[in-house]
Structure formats: structure tokens, C-alpha cells
Design a protein around this motif. Structure first.
Motif: not given
Length: 493
Positions: A192-205
Motif C-alpha cells: 500500500g505504498s506509492f513511494n517510488i523509493l520504497d519500490w526500489h527496495k522490493l524483492p521482486l521475483a
């Protein structure tokens, strides 16, 4: 929010000023509209300058950060900030806006207030794109910036302006829809975050990264524009008024390239590396093939439009070879291209205002009647061809050096632009400027006046200053680029 909200000022001063200009109404108030537009554009540049003066080059963190709730229910925030990658583009955009207002001072005689307002509002929206750290805020600015450009092409453009405007709008809008899907997915994935900097840390497959990368690619590739989704650009440039072409080349093309660095590489680092050979191939096609396409153009604007596609191919090539020289060179090329392409379109506009033709065959011997103009045009033509000592050389040279570290044959293919770029640019310059006076239209030409001399001289100083001493630009980029490469987990060369 700490200190002066310089980013908000850089965004909202032009937008509010644009609305004030719009309120001046009919062309009876055109002189007032022009003055307010110029004052607003200069104010927009003045509030952006402290971003450079106060910038800390030793950190890769976001600076001048502003954070306030916007739509709390969806956790959407008014979240702004710049790093070494984005700050320079806010400055470039604010600077180009002043040039465009001065360039259109006498040329635009109908719907003056609407014309000036469209450029000012677009300037603020584009500063918002470069500053936004919230995904939805970025998307709103990204899409909203299409509207003023659509109107500029569609209202003040050439005979086929409606076709060109609709083609521009549909290409860029359809590409952006997939980006919206990716933004919503990342919002859900991040809790539930639209913070682009948070997205940089996502461990996506890996599979998810590829899907997200492709969604962003289809949006940003159209904006750059990369081959083969580039066909809207020559049409848009040819039909757009001079100011529209300047902003389109100097700023709008940079939005897609910026998106790669803010979204694609940090959010999907593994997919970026896996897809790099594809992007490098498309970039080399743009550099080599489009260079030859430019060589056969008979319309000056179309030739410079195709050269822009080739130069932006250098930018995407530099991003995806994953070394500091490549990325920094690509960013330097983006700034340089803003000056040079803007200047080239302004030079073509100077001729078009007098002769009302863009065809190379309608000119010849211009140096005999416009010697001052011919001198400026030669400098910008040489810079467009990548002459050492001009800003056009620095970025291309850095990308070629970075490409050598990546793969010799990639560098070899990229370096062919130094030949084709010189060929098509100097061929155009020779036929337009040199030789005997070709016809009565050229014989009656008057050299540039004080206003035209002023904006061409300022751009000439920028091209030479950056070409001879690029350190003030590269120093700003260095720390942020290294941090991006560290994040993408590529060893620095």
C-alpha cells in the motif's frame, strides 16, 4: 518539509503564471501577456537556481524533499525530491522555458496569451515529473504534460497539425497505460505504498521484474523515442511551431530516458540486466539506421528530428551498458542535446519566419545575407556533429568509452554516428548556407536582430562552456550514478 520549498516553486510558479497569462484574454492584451510570460519564466528559472547552489554532491540521497498528504485514503502523497540525476533537468527545463518565451515574442501573433500559457504550464508540469517521488504524482504530471504539447502542435502547428497532434497524443497515451498497471501492481506488492523509493527496495521475483520492466519499457520507449516506436516524432516536429519543437526535443524526449533511471533500472535490476542486449540492439539501430534516414531528408526540421532519435539512441545505449562512464555520458548527452537540438530548431525557425519554407532546396548562399546567423548556425551544426570543444562531443565520447569497456563491437557500431552525424548535418549546412545566393527570397533576407542574437548567443555560450568544462555537470551526477549502479548490483569498472 524543510527550508524554502524550491521544488514546489519550480513547479507552481510557471503554472500559476501561465494561468495569469491565460486570464489576459484576447490578442488586444498580447503585449501584457508577453511581459507576464517572460517575468514568470525568469522567476521560474530564478527559483530553480538555488537547487544547484545548495546541492550536496557528496550524497546520493534525495535533497530538497517536500512531503505532505494528498489523498490519504490511498496513501498518495505530495512527495518531491531531487538527486544528482534529476536536479539538472529541472534547471534545464526552466532555462529552456525562458528561451522559448523570448523566441516566440514577435513570431506568434494570434492567440498569444494561450500560446505563452501553454508553455509555462507545461514547464511546471515537467518540473513535477523530474521531482515527483510518489508514483501517482509522477503519473499525473507525466500525463498532464501531454495536454499543453497536444494543444501547441494542434493549434499553432503546420498544415497537417491535427494529424501530428493526434498521433503524438495516442502514441504516448497508449504507452503510458501499461505504466499505470505497473504502478498499481507495485502499490499492492509494497503493502500500500506509492513511494517510488520504497519500490526500489522490493524483492521482486525475476518473472515479475520482467513484466514490470516491459510495462515501463513500452511507456518510456515511446517517449524517448526508441526505434521502432519513433514514427510520431518527425511528424510532431515538422508540424509543431518552433517553440514546440524546441521543448519537444530539449525536454520532452528526456522524460522517457529519465523514467528508465528512476523506475526500470532500480525497481527491476535483474530484468534490466537480462533485457540489456535487447535495449542495446534497439539503441544501435537508432544510432546507425536512423543516421542514414536523416541523411536523405529534404526538410530541415525532419532531418534534425531524425538526428534527435539517433542522439537519444546514444542515451539508452549508455544506460544499459551498466558502467559509470556510460550512464554519466548518457546524462551529459541529454543535457547537451537539450541545448543543441533546441538551438538547431531555433535556427531553422529563424529561416522559416523569413522564407516560410523548411525545404533545403529553397535555400543556398544564406551566409551572403545573414552572416551573423550563419556563424551561430555553424557552431550549432558542428556541435550536433559532435565536434570536440562543444558539448555534443563530451557525452558521445563518454558513452563510446563506456561501450568499449562493455564490448568493442558495440562501441564500434555506436561510433559510426560520428561519421553519419557529420555527414547529414554538414550536408544540410553546406546547401543552406554556402554558395551563391540561390534565389530572390534569400537575396532579401535580413540578418538576425537583437532578440534573436540574444537567445542564440546564450545557447552558444552553454554549448561551448559545457564542451570545454563539463565538470560542474559531471560532479553533480557522479555520486547518484554510482549509487544507482551499486543498487543494480553491477561492479563498477
Amino acid at each position: 518539509m524543510t527550508g524554502m520549498p524550491y521544488l514546489s516553486l519550480a513547479i507552481w510558479v510557471p503554472i500559476v503564471g501561465g494561468l495569469v497569462v491565460l486570464a489576459t484574454g484576447s490578442d488586444r492584451n498580447a503585449p501584457l501577456a508577453r511581459v507576464i510570460a517572460l517575468v514568470t519564466a525568469i522567476a521560474g528559472l530564478l527559483v530553480a537556481i538555488p537547487l544547484y547552489q545548495g546541492f550536496d554532491t557528496t550524497t546520493s540521497s534525495m535533497q530538497f524533499v517536500e512531503l505532505a498528504p494528498w489523498i490519504p485514503y490511498f496513501n498518495i502523497n505530495y512527495y518531491l525530491g531531487v538527486d544528482g540525476i534529476s536536479m539538472l533537468f529541472v534547471l534545464l527545463n526552466s532555462f529552456i522555458t525562458v528561451i522559448v518565451v523570448i523566441a516566440g515574442w514577435e513570431v506568434i501573433q494570434q492567440r498569444v496569451s494561450q500560446y505563452m500559457a501553454a508553455f509555462l504550464i507545461m514547464s511546471g508540469l515537467m518540473n513535477g515529473i523530474f521531482s515527483a517521488l510518489d508514483g501517482i504524482l509522477f503519473y499525473v504530471f507525466f500525463e498532464a504534460s501531454l495536454i499543453p504539447m497536444y494543444l501547441i502542435i494542434g493549434i499553432w502547428g503546420g498544415p497537417n497539425r491535427v494529424y501530428a497532434a493526434i498521433k503524438f497524443f495516442l502514441y504516448t497515451l497508449l504507452g503510458s497505460l501499461l505504466m499505470l498497471v505497473a504502478l498499481i501492481y507495485l502499490f499492492l506488492e509494497s503493502g500500500g505504498s506509492f513511494n517510488i523509493l520504497d519500490w526500489h527496495k522490493l524483492p521482486l521475483a525475476m518473472g515479475v521484474q520482467v513484466a514490470v520492466f516491459v510495462a515501463f519499457l513500452l511507456s518510456f520507449a515511446v517517449k524517448v523515442p526508441m526505434w521502432p516506436v519513433h514514427t510520431w516524432l518527425p511528424d510532431a516536429h515538422v508540424e509543431a511551431p518552433t517553440g514546440g519543437s524546441v521543448v519537444l526535443a530539449a525536454i520532452a524526449l528526456k522524460l522517457g530516458a529519465y523514467g528508465f533511471l528512476r523506475f526500470s533500472l532500480p525497481i527491476a535490476p535483474d530484468a534490466s540486466q537480462a533485457m540489456a542486449p535487447l535495449i542495446i540492439t534497439l539503441s544501435l539501430i537508432a544510432v546507425v539506421y536512423i543516421g542514414f534516414v536523416a541523411l536523405v531528408q529534404t526538410d530541415m526540421k525532419k532531418l534534425v528530428a531524425y538526428s534527435s532519435i539517433a542522439h537519444m539512441g546514444f542515451v539508452t545505449l549508455g544506460f544499459f551498458i551498466f558502467n559509470p562512464l556510460g550512464i554519466e555520458g548518457a546524462l551529459v548527452q541529454m543535457i547537451s542535446h537539450g541545448f543543441i537540438s533546441g538551438a538547431m530548431f531555433l535556427c531553422i525557425g529563424v529561416l522559416y519566419d523569413r522564407v516560410h519554407s523548411r525545404n533545403i532546396a529553397d535555400y543556398g548562399g544564406v551566409v551572403n545575407t545573414m552572416p551573423k546567423f550563419a556563424a551561430f548556425f555553424m557552431l550549432f551544426a558542428m556541435a550536433n556533429a559532435g565536434l570536440p570543444g562543444t558539448s555534443g562531443f563530451i557525452g558521445e565520447f563518454m558513452v563510446v568509452l563506456g561501450s568499449v569497456q562493455y564490448n568493442f563491437w558495440v562501441a564500434f557500431a555506436a561510433a559510426t554516428t560520428l561519421i553519419t552525424g557529420a555527414a547529414y548535418t554538414l550536408w544540410m549546412y553546406k546547401r543552406v548556407v554556402f554558395g551563391d545566393v540561390a534565389n530572390d527570397h534569400v537575396a532579401e533576407l535580413e540578418d538576425i536582430g537583437a532578440r534573436e542574437f540574444a537567445f542564440l548567443a546564450v545557447l552558444a555560450i552553454c554549448v561551448l562552456a559545457m564542451g570545454l568544462y563539463p565538470k560542474p555537470v559531471t560532479d553533480v551526477l557522479h555520486t547518484s550514478v554510482n549509487e544507482l549502479l551499486r543498487h543494480v548490483a553491477v561492479s563498477k569498472l
